[in-house]
Design an enzyme around this catalytic site. Structure first.
Site, PDB file in Angstrom:
ATOM      1  N   ARG A 207       0.815  -1.223   0.000  1.00  0.00           N
ATOM      2  CA  ARG A 207       0.000   0.000   0.000  1.00  0.00           C
ATOM      3  C   ARG A 207       0.845   1.267   0.000  1.00  0.00           C
ATOM      4  O   ARG A 207       0.450   2.291   0.556  1.00  0.00           O
ATOM      5  CB  ARG A 207      -0.965   0.007   1.182  1.00  0.00           C
ATOM      6  CG  ARG A 207      -1.892  -1.199   1.243  1.00  0.00           C
ATOM      7  CD  ARG A 207      -2.835  -1.258   0.040  1.00  0.00           C
ATOM      8  NE  ARG A 207      -3.679  -2.443   0.121  1.00  0.00           N
ATOM      9  CZ  ARG A 207      -3.396  -3.619  -0.451  1.00  0.00           C
ATOM     10  NH1 ARG A 207      -2.279  -3.745  -1.174  1.00  0.00           N
ATOM     11  NH2 ARG A 207      -4.203  -4.646  -0.331  1.00  0.00           N
TER      12      ARG A 207
ATOM     13  N   GLU B  24      -4.596   3.522   5.565  1.00  0.00           N
ATOM     14  CA  GLU B  24      -4.411   3.584   4.113  1.00  0.00           C
ATOM     15  C   GLU B  24      -4.914   4.911   3.572  1.00  0.00           C
ATOM     16  O   GLU B  24      -4.615   5.283   2.442  1.00  0.00           O
ATOM     17  CB  GLU B  24      -5.203   2.468   3.418  1.00  0.00           C
ATOM     18  CG  GLU B  24      -4.750   1.054   3.711  1.00  0.00           C
ATOM     19  CD  GLU B  24      -5.505   0.031   2.880  1.00  0.00           C
ATOM     20  OE1 GLU B  24      -6.236   0.439   1.941  1.00  0.00           O
ATOM     21  OE2 GLU B  24      -5.366  -1.171   3.156  1.00  0.00           O
TER      22      GLU B  24
ATOM     23  N   SER C 172     -11.104   0.024   2.681  1.00  0.00           N
ATOM     24  CA  SER C 172     -10.403  -0.323   3.920  1.00  0.00           C
ATOM     25  C   SER C 172      -9.722   0.908   4.500  1.00  0.00           C
ATOM     26  O   SER C 172      -9.090   1.674   3.779  1.00  0.00           O
ATOM     27  CB  SER C 172      -9.350  -1.398   3.651  1.00  0.00           C
ATOM     28  OG  SER C 172      -9.959  -2.596   3.238  1.00  0.00           O
TER      29      SER C 172
END
Length: 295
Positions: free
Chosen positions: A168, A287, A217
């Site tokens: 990520r 994130e 998420s």
């Protein structure tokens, strides 16, 4: 050299709540949707070099604070939209193309390897910027080459070796943004590729709160564990603050129940981080990209 007339759409004080999947956020001072790639180059060539810039796709994995953004937002969705097969083994997609469309175009041609993109609720620009992933696949596993553009409108071809890619996270040359990518494909057949996409989307619908506004998420999974498991294990599933709630369906999602502010969401994120740290010793890393200031 005389500048060319702009052909895109400029909006002033545009509410970014209309352009983010959380449906929150204050206004952007300037909001520009270029007509196409050439118009984007022209726009950047004319832009004040001190103007703050932010690139916006579908607005997932993004929390715009209630005070908005005192700069220019460049909207890629609906403008950087070219997506085409390059022979049998590659697909070209500009930054504003949705990840789901890339998966569908490849599947219709009987090509495999990018089905996981159907589960990512964003554009290719965002997927490249954060190495987005779903169902075991990650964007940069398939990247062969990219184009970038800088704030002066200069376009460059870049190889994968020009980037440091992690979970990520992608480090890229400073002052450059993703314009397009070429992804590698695998041989397959139409029925198998389309069935895999259907199965992935069914799994997503069954396990994630796809009918409520969220960003996707919120937290990265810590090594060897899952953020959702940690959050649920200490009783935070369903925790609500104002209009923001830890999803009762998947604890790594925070949903807008209808009247959330960005401040509600941000405070709930910080509450989850603090309580997980106190109970388990684990730091949950977001994130989510945060933009702008408080109201």
């Amino acid at each position: 050299m005389k500048s060319q007339p702009l052909r895109g759409e400029m909006r002033l004080d545009e509410p970014l709540s209309k352009h983010t999947t959380w449906r929150v956020g204050g206004p952007a001072k300037h909001f520009y949707r270029p007509a196409d790639r050439d118009d984007l180059v022209n726009f950047l060539a004319q832009l004040d070099e001190d103007e703050p810039l932010f690139w916006l796709g579908l607005g997932s994995n993004l929390l715009v604070r209630d005070g908005g953004f005192d700069g220019t937002v460049i909207a890629t969705q609906g403008s950087l939209k070219e997506c085409a097969l390059l022979g049998d083994q590659r697909i070209y997609a500009e930054a504003g193309v949705s990840c789901a469309k890339v998966a569908r175009v490849a599947a219709r041609a009987g090509r495999c390897g990018v089905e996981f993109l159907a589960g990512i609720p964003g554009t290719m620009g965002g997927a490249l910027a954060m190495n987005a992933g779903a169902f075991g696949g990650e964007t940069w596993q398939r990247v062969e080459q990219v184009e970038t553009i800088d704030r002066y409108g200069v376009v460059r071809q870049r190889e994968t070796t020009d980037f440091q890619v992690g979970y990520r996270h992608v480090s890229r040359p400073e002052g450059e943004w993703f314009l397009s990518a070429q992804l590698s494909l695998l041989a397959g057949d139409v029925a198998a590729a389309q069935e895999k996409i259907r199965a992935l989307l069914a799994k997503r619908s069954a396990t994630q709160p796809t009918t409520q506004p969220s960003c996707g998420s919120v937290f990265r999974n810590p090594p060897g564990d899952h953020a959702a498991r940690l959050i649920e294990s200490i009783g935070l599933k369903g925790r609500q603050l104002g209009g923001a709630q830890v999803s009762e369906k998947h604890a790594n999602f925070i949903v807008n129940t209808g009247d959330a502010t960005a401040a509600d969401i941000e405070t709930l994120i910080e509450t989850v981080q603090r309580e997980v740290k106190a109970a388990t010793g684990i730091d949950l890393i977001t994130e989510v990209h945060r933009l702008g200031g408080p109201k």
